[in-house]
Design an enzyme around this catalytic site. Structure first.
Site, mmCIF file in Angstrom:
data_model
loop_
_atom_site.group_PDB
_atom_site.id
_atom_site.type_symbol
_atom_site.label_atom_id
_atom_site.label_comp_id
_atom_site.label_asym_id
_atom_site.label_seq_id
_atom_site.Cartn_x
_atom_site.Cartn_y
_atom_site.Cartn_z
ATOM 1 N N LYS A 165 -6.173 4.005 -1.888
ATOM 2 C CA LYS A 165 -6.281 4.130 -0.432
ATOM 3 C C LYS A 165 -5.730 5.468 0.029
ATOM 4 C CE LYS A 165 -6.175 -0.846 0.039
ATOM 5 N NZ LYS A 165 -5.409 -2.073 0.249
ATOM 6 N N GLN A 209 0.307 -3.960 1.889
ATOM 7 C CA GLN A 209 -0.432 -4.381 0.693
ATOM 8 C C GLN A 209 0.026 -5.781 0.277
ATOM 9 O OE1 GLN A 209 -2.962 -2.516 -0.844
ATOM 10 N NE2 GLN A 209 -3.269 -4.407 -1.986
ATOM 11 N N ASP A 232 -6.676 -3.684 8.586
ATOM 12 C CA ASP A 232 -7.135 -4.632 7.564
ATOM 13 C C ASP A 232 -7.893 -5.796 8.202
ATOM 14 O OD1 ASP A 232 -6.865 -4.191 4.884
ATOM 15 O OD2 ASP A 232 -4.785 -4.876 4.757
#
Ligand code: NAD
Length: 398
Positions: A165, A209, A232
């Site tokens: 990422k 994460q 997200d």
């Protein structure tokens, strides 16, 4: 040998070609390409060469990622004025960058052998390219997009994902803050970090994460991310907005799946779609997004009876199970679009999808490879969401 040909964007535009020849590749000049086109014609019934198969095997063994290196094993030729690159699906996926760079002539097309390859990396590249352009436009207006990625603990897979990422951010022109916190981090400490980032006007996106260490409640953490920075798409507000069809940040993996399905030209409307898995991050949102596109959706899970029969009826099959090779060839309807979300590390140390690629690709109309399928697409969607977040927070249209 029949090959399926994709254009630069990964879209199937050229139909099925009978490739007239192949040649173990290297970087060719335009003149050489033309020369090899003539050469290819003289080998019209040549099967895919032994050297290519060996190269693919070798590639697999080394899990090479260096495009330059892979280019040396490619096979390319000319068909109908197009530069054609042949290889197995995984190889094509890995090697596209070099090919697009090196071919100076004709339309660059991509070829897959043994079942149709969904040019996911190519589609991902397209999405990333859009983000890049939007980011350049934002910067010209004084907006500098920034994504904060928090990694708690040392989970090896998570470390790889975070690295990916951060790398994508760099490529797209997004500033990234990689914030590492120890395995022993308490929930309070993590929430305090999120609150700090939430208040920081220079940070547009916050991503934590997952999975998190046991002592931390994932729901509490996701709830703490302001919806406008939740790139997200996991926060309850974004999930609710998605469910009710309102503008929101769509979760990256399922949104990427939809993008890939549509890139095949397949109309989702009216199709039988089956999603295996019902997690909050993949299965459920994938089902909702397919429903929003007017598919008739069945969600299968660990308690589903007759799973094989249900899958074998699917025009679109999304596998998000987390079990290597779970979907076998007999579970795939001929011609179906198969999206393999699974990322499973096998005892052999390699990454495997939830779908048995060998078997399923012989039956499917389109199939995504692992690695290189849903993964890059997910990351590209994150870039898209982050770009949108920066634009929205600054009141700039993109
Ligand atoms: P999860 O473990 O939360 O959910 C798995 C789902 O599969 C569950 O809903 C369960 O009911 C179902 N399932 C398990 N065993 C089953 C069985 N025998 N029959 C039918 N259903 C069964 O996993 P997840 O987070 O949804 O992830 C699924 C897979 O996708 C994993 O391999 C994960 O690594 C991968 N993943 C990939 C990406 C990507 O970007 N490519 C993103 C997220 C997850």
């Amino acid at each position: 040998t029949k090959y399926v040909v994709f254009d630069k964007t990964g879209t199937l535009t050229k139909g099925v070609f009978d490739v007239t020849g192949i040649y173990p590749g290297r970087d060719f000049t335009e003149d050489e390409l033309l020369e090899y086109a003539a050469y290819a014609e003289s080998y019209s019934s040549h099967p895919i060469s032994k050297s290519l198969r060996e190269a693919c095997g070798e590639l697999d063994a080394r899990r090479a990622t260096d495009a330059q290196e892979i280019a040396g094993h490619g096979v390319r030729t000319m068909v109908d004025g197009h530069v054609v690159l042949a290889g197995n699906a995984r190889m094509m996926d890995d090697s596209k960058i070099t090919y697009t760079k090196n071919t100076g002539t004709g339309t660059v097309v991509y070829v897959a052998r043994d079942g149709q390859f969904l040019g996911s990396v190519l589609i991902a590249d397209e999405v990333k390219e859009h983000s890049k352009q939007a980011i350049a436009a934002l910067k010209a207006q004084g907006v500098n997009p920034c994504l904060a990625v928090i990694l708690v603990g040392e989970n090896p897979a998570s470390q790889v994902y975070v690295r990916g990422k951060v790398k994508d951010c760099g490529e797209c022109g997004i500033k990234s803050l990689e914030l590492r916190m120890p395995e022993t981090t308490t929930q309070e400490e993590l929430l305090a970090k999120i609150a700090e980032l939430a208040a920081d006007k220079t940070v547009n996106g916050i991503l934590v994460q997952l999975p998190l260490p046991k002592q931390i409640n994932e729901h509490a953490v996701i709830d703490a991310i302001p919806p406008e920075k939740d790139v997200d798409g996991f926060s309850p507000v974004n999930v609710g907005r998605m469910q009710t069809g309102q503008p929101c940040f769509l979760p990256c993996t399922p949104a990427g799946c939809i993008r890939m399905i549509e890139s095949t030209g397949t109309k989702i409307d009216g199709k039988n779609a089956v999603v295996i898995g019902r997690s909050n991050i993949v299965g459920k949102p994938a089902a909702l997004l397919l429903l929003a596109k007017n598919a008739t959706v069945t969600v299968c899970h660990s308690h589903t009876a007759n799973l094989k029969e249900i899958c074998a009826n699917a025009d679109i099959l999304v596998a998000a199970v987390g079990r290597a090779g779970f979907v076998t060839g007999d579970m795939v309807k001929p011609g179906a679009v198969v999206i393999d979300v699974g990322i499973n590390r096998g005892a052999d140390g390699k990454l495997h999808g939830d779908v048995n690629f060998e078997e399923a690709s012989a039956v499917a109309g389109y199939i995504t490879p692992v690695p290189g399928g849903v993964g890059p697409m997910t990351r590209a969607m994150l870039m898209k969401n982050t770009t949108q977040a920066a634009a929205m927070q600054n009141g700039v249209a993109i």
